[in-house]
Design an enzyme around this catalytic site. Sequence first.
Site, PDB file in Angstrom:
ATOM      1  CD  GLU A 194     -76.807   2.405 139.211  1.00 53.38           C
ATOM      2  OE1 GLU A 194     -76.843   1.622 138.252  1.00 53.38           O
ATOM      3  OE2 GLU A 194     -76.708   2.042 140.383  1.00 53.38           O
ATOM      4  CG  HIS A 239     -75.146  -1.494 139.257  1.00 54.29           C
ATOM      5  ND1 HIS A 239     -76.415  -0.968 139.240  1.00 54.29           N
ATOM      6  CD2 HIS A 239     -75.291  -2.785 139.672  1.00 54.29           C
ATOM      7  CE1 HIS A 239     -77.295  -1.894 139.623  1.00 54.29           C
ATOM      8  NE2 HIS A 239     -76.628  -3.006 139.894  1.00 54.29           N
ATOM      9  NE  ARG A 254     -81.913  -2.661 141.596  1.00 55.30           N
ATOM     10  CZ  ARG A 254     -81.048  -3.621 141.290  1.00 55.30           C
ATOM     11  NH1 ARG A 254     -79.818  -3.593 141.763  1.00 55.30           N
ATOM     12  NH2 ARG A 254     -81.379  -4.606 140.482  1.00 55.30           N
TER      13      ARG A 254
END
Length: 316
Positions: free
Chosen positions: A272, A290, A243
């Site tokens: 993000e 991602h 993450r």
Amino acid sequence: MKILANDGISASGVKALEAEGFEVILDKVQQDNLVDFINKEKVTGVLVRSATTVRQNVIDSCPSLKLIGRGGVGMDNIDVAYARDKGLTVINTPGASSQSVAELVMGHLFSVSRFLYASYKNMENEEFAKLKKSYAKGVELRGKTIGIIGFGRIGQSLASYALGAGMKVVAIDQYTETATIALNIGDKQLDIHITPTNDLSSVISELDYISLHVPKQADGSAVIQMKEFEMMKKGVRIVNAARGGVVNETDLKEAISKGIVAAAALDVFENEPNPDPSLTSHVQIACTPHIGAATVEAQDRIGTELADQIIKALIN
Ligand code: NAD
């Protein structure tokens, strides 16, 4: 009953739901319009991946909503406890994408060891001989030590690939129960037992590679920041496909400029979907958008697992 798959769902998942009489809506509804759409269509279940968030305001404003589903692992984009308190069913598919993330990490490990990411970017515009010289000092994975921080589903799957590539695996986790890693070679299975340590600082200086597979920490803190970088072996290579923020991005850039980290690979970012351009353009950082879970096989597993759980929760 209507299921809104706002961040998509595999064809196999749609088929399984439709076979049980569900109507699956595949429209991508913008976050700001989500409440209106769910109410207008009287949606019973909303399915998301990481792009759509389902917070208290959605839960409170949508009386038709009975179920929230997350295709994948981390549920930090859903107010899970609040939803469950209000009587909603919240589901996810924790194991479906472990292998896909592990394979992406192996790709990154090879890439940062041999400058593949930089080579792909530069071959078109740079002089061949100059690049050949720049990328002359690649390193091999076989025989090197990888520290896997977070030894759950993905960490253990990565261990099987790393062992297969001839690496030594050091596991770091808060839980120190021994895990059995099954290596399948042809029709034979070899079981390797690995006991994690819960003391990162006692092993960190031995690691040639580090890959993180922890969830976003409850207090938002970084697992790797300057204090940890300063204990690392010079020339370490590090991958974050967990993450954004579990590796402090500012400290990572500083550790690279100090020569501690030779190269890093990031699949996840603090900001993000607008990652810091100083990371994406960095010559010693390999970036992917991602895509850890983004394989056809994982999406298939996610879709059918979600469908099974929805059918159990809303019909059976
Ligand atoms: P998991 O729950 O099976 O394993 C996580 C492990 O991390 C647990 O064993 C836990 O004890 C350990 N842990 C937590 N905090 C720690 C810390 N500070 N130090 C050491 N260990 C710690 O989860 P998983 O299925 O392996 O997934 C891990 C994470 O990967 C997810 O939470 C998600 O954030 C991320 N993920 C990313 C992608 C991607 O597309 N890049 C896809 C799926 C999952």
